[in-house]
Design a protein around this motif. Structure first.
Motif, PDB file in Angstrom:
ATOM      1  N   SER A 257      17.136  31.473  28.076  1.00  0.00           N
ATOM      2  CA  SER A 257      18.296  32.215  27.591  1.00  0.00           C
ATOM      3  C   SER A 257      18.246  32.381  26.081  1.00  0.00           C
ATOM      4  CB  SER A 257      19.588  31.501  28.001  1.00  0.00           C
ATOM      5  OG  SER A 257      19.585  30.189  27.457  1.00  0.00           O
TER       6      SER A 257
ATOM      7  N   ASP B  84      19.963  38.665  25.913  1.00  0.00           N
ATOM      8  CA  ASP B  84      20.619  39.683  26.763  1.00  0.00           C
ATOM      9  C   ASP B  84      20.344  39.449  28.247  1.00  0.00           C
ATOM     10  OD1 ASP B  84      21.575  40.911  24.512  1.00  0.00           O
ATOM     11  OD2 ASP B  84      19.833  42.241  24.320  1.00  0.00           O
TER      12      ASP B  84
ATOM     13  N   ALA C 148      21.481  37.223  30.448  1.00  0.00           N
ATOM     14  CA  ALA C 148      22.688  37.001  31.261  1.00  0.00           C
ATOM     15  C   ALA C 148      23.476  38.291  31.434  1.00  0.00           C
ATOM     16  CB  ALA C 148      23.567  35.920  30.615  1.00  0.00           C
ATOM     17  N   ALA C 149      23.555  39.048  30.348  1.00  0.00           N
ATOM     18  CA  ALA C 149      24.292  40.322  30.428  1.00  0.00           C
ATOM     19  C   ALA C 149      23.595  41.290  31.384  1.00  0.00           C
ATOM     20  CB  ALA C 149      24.431  40.938  29.033  1.00  0.00           C
TER      21      ALA C 149
ATOM     22  N   GLU D 260      24.216  40.183  34.915  1.00  0.00           N
ATOM     23  CA  GLU D 260      25.574  40.517  35.324  1.00  0.00           C
ATOM     24  C   GLU D 260      25.691  42.007  35.645  1.00  0.00           C
ATOM     25  OE1 GLU D 260      29.450  39.926  36.376  1.00  0.00           O
ATOM     26  OE2 GLU D 260      27.923  38.421  35.886  1.00  0.00           O
ATOM     27  N   ALA D 261      25.023  42.830  34.819  1.00  0.00           N
ATOM     28  CA  ALA D 261      25.052  44.280  35.061  1.00  0.00           C
ATOM     29  C   ALA D 261      24.395  44.623  36.388  1.00  0.00           C
ATOM     30  CB  ALA D 261      24.357  45.013  33.912  1.00  0.00           C
TER      31      ALA D 261
END
Length: 552
Positions: free
Chosen positions: A5, A10, A12-13, A16-17
């Protein structure tokens, strides 16, 4: 050492997307599936709706009133109910699924429902006015003027209401002679007049027309805040039967004035000491419409404790003409040529004769047994041929239903007689090949031993091919057996037969039995005895039509 991480801030983002996209795609897929299911359910509803419509049109066009056809339509209507409900549920589920997939473009689905008929004009209209705006929603101005209104009609049911009618008779005394004067007491249908004609008609029709026993009726009355004892309501039933007896006698006379009557009977359990006995309800139906007559139809019912032949002989003691019935041995004495007051001619029922052959040729029943894992019955090719020959006769009858007796006879001589002649030769040939105990042999013997009765319709256009008219009149008794289980006594069976006569006759003349009985009970006491025929269903219907036309 750096973590993943920390190396990719980015990550995790992005994950999530991806999950959001996956959820959206899943929601879209579910929405599309729900829409597809809704469309499929709607298509099924449309198919069932059209099938029911076609069957009803064919029945109306051909005049087919067979018991089997009626059951078929009733079954199809039940399937239509389920299909319509399923389609509506599917539509609502599709709307929710499409709404859940709002981020993805999914085409919604809205059912195309049948055009709703306008509500009847005679129904009471209650206006509920929604207050209009007091200011313009655009500029806020209060200078508004009314352009019109949009009306949305919704049918509503108001719970049954009860009321007590107080009939006031004022007393006056004479100042000269001191005699007291008062208007005479109004007539009451039952002693002490605790119930009005509308309430009595409702109780009668619920018990004998809708097959709701009195104990269930009084239970419902109590829940509505009107406690009435069972014995009080039962007492009213007996009083009404007594009051309506003159009308019953006129229906009886009208029924047996016919040139041809249909006769049949069915079982009815009767309460006995510690058990129930099997009584009988007998019906005799007058329906001259099949041979083009305009005489009103009627039905007369009788009750007996057993099925002895003395009962139909008593019912038909003064009758002479044509009797369409089954081959019950109790009718035999009626067919004697030297009978007084005149002969009764037997007309056998082809639908009754067809049943044992159909049972041996029922391919659909065999397919169901096979699907259930049961061993199928043997299908007889001879039975199939016999059913086809009989069905050819019924097809000819559908074409001439409603024509005059002379026209029916001419068509039968031209079309049906060749079929009958060929059928007799073929039947005797097939019967000669069968053993005495064979089921087909018994079915053939049933017809050949009564061949004159089965073929009498060829020379008389008044005769129908089947006795379904009488069987239809007994449907209410069959439904009643499941509702009230048994008659309380022989006298109760006689009362039931009397009320069946009145209610079934009213239905045959296409009038509401409850409205008719309520009006008759309100008028019969003051009605002249020599004009009692005016209260018969068909005359009452004509009088109501004239009154409605005059008021319009």
């Amino acid at each position: 050492m750096e973590t993943g991480s920390e190396q990719h801030p980015d990550y995790a983002a992005a994950l999530e997307a991806e999950l959001v996209v996956a959820r959206a795609e899943r929601a879209a897929a579910l929405a599309e599936l729900a829409v597809a299911k809704a469309k499929e359910a709607d298509n099924q509803a449309i198919i069932f709706r059209q099938k029911v419509h076609i069957e009803k049109l064919q029945r109306e066009l051909r005049g087919q009133k067979s018991e089997r056809t009626s059951r078929l339509i009733a079954q199809m209507e039940l399937m239509l109910e389920d299909a319509e409900a399923t389609a509506t549920e599917g539509e609502l589920a599709a709307e929710m699924a499409v709404a859940a997939a709002a981020s993805v473009a999914v085409a919604g689905f809205t059912r195309k429902r049948p055009v709703k008929k306008p509500f009847p004009e005679h129904l009471l209209r209650e206006r509920v006015v929604v207050p209009g705006p007091v200011a313009c929603s655009c500029c806020g101005s209060e200078r508004l003027r009314k352009l019109g209104e949009d009306i949305t009609e919704t049918m509503e049911s108001v719970p049954r209401s009860w009321k007590v009618i107080q009939t006031v008779r004022e007393k006056f005394s004479c100042r000269d002679c001191e005699k007291i004067s008062q208007a005479p007491a109004p007539f009451h249908v039952i002693p002490r007049g605790w119930a009005g004609p509308g309430l009595l008609a409702m109780i009668l029709c619920d018990k004998f027309g809708q097959h709701i026993p009195l104990n269930r009726q009084v239970e419902r009355f109590a829940l509505e805040g009107v406690p009435i004892s069972l014995s009080t309501v039962a007492d009213a039933i007996g009083a009404c039967c007594h009051v309506l007896d003159p009308l019953l006698r006129r229906i009886e006379a009208h029924t047996f004035a016919a040139e041809r009557v249909h006769g049949d009977d069915t079982t009815v359990p009767v309460l006995a000491a510690g058990k129930t006995d099997t009584g009988r309800i007998w019906t005799y139906v007058r329906d001259d419409a099949p041979f083009g007559a305009t005489t009103p139809p009627s039905a007369m019912f009788y009750y007996s404790r057993d099925r002895a032949g003395e009962h139909p002989q008593s019912h038909l003691a003064t009758y002479s003409g044509i009797l369409q019935a089954d081959a019950y041995s109790g009718y035999t004495q009626l067919y004697l040529p030297d009978r007084s007051p005149g002969p009764i001619y037997e007309a056998a029922c082809w639908a009754h004769a067809r049943r044992p052959f159909f049972a041996l040729a029922d391919l659909e029943a065999n397919a169901r047994r096979k699907a259930q894992g049961k061993s199928p019955d043997l299908i007889s090719p001879i039975a199939i041929q016999m059913v086809q020959r009989i069905d050819a006769l019924f097809e000819i009858e559908r074409q001439i239903n409603g024509q005059t007796a002379e026209e029916r006879k001419a068509t039968r001589q031209q079309l049906s007689k060749p079929v009958i002649d060929a059928m007799e030769v073929w039947m005797r040939e097939q019967r000669a090949k069968l053993s005495r105990d064979n089921d087909l042999a018994k079915a053939f013997d049933y017809m050949l031993n009564r061949w004159e009765s089965f073929t009498r319709f060829l020379d008389d256009g008044r005769i129908c091919l089947s006795n379904n008219c009488a069987e239809r009149s007994l449907r209410g008794v069959a439904l009643g057996r499941k509702a009230w289980l048994f008659a309380g006594s022989d006298r109760g069976g006689q009362r039931a037969a009397a009320m069946y006569s009145l209610i079934v006759t009213a239905k045959m003349n296409r009038i509401d039995p409850q409205a008719w009985l309520a009006d008759v009970l309100a008028r019969i006491a003051d009605h002249p005895a020599d004009r009692i025929d005016e209260l018969l269903p068909w005359h009452w219907k004509a009088q109501k039509a004239i009154a409605i036309a005059a008021a319009a």
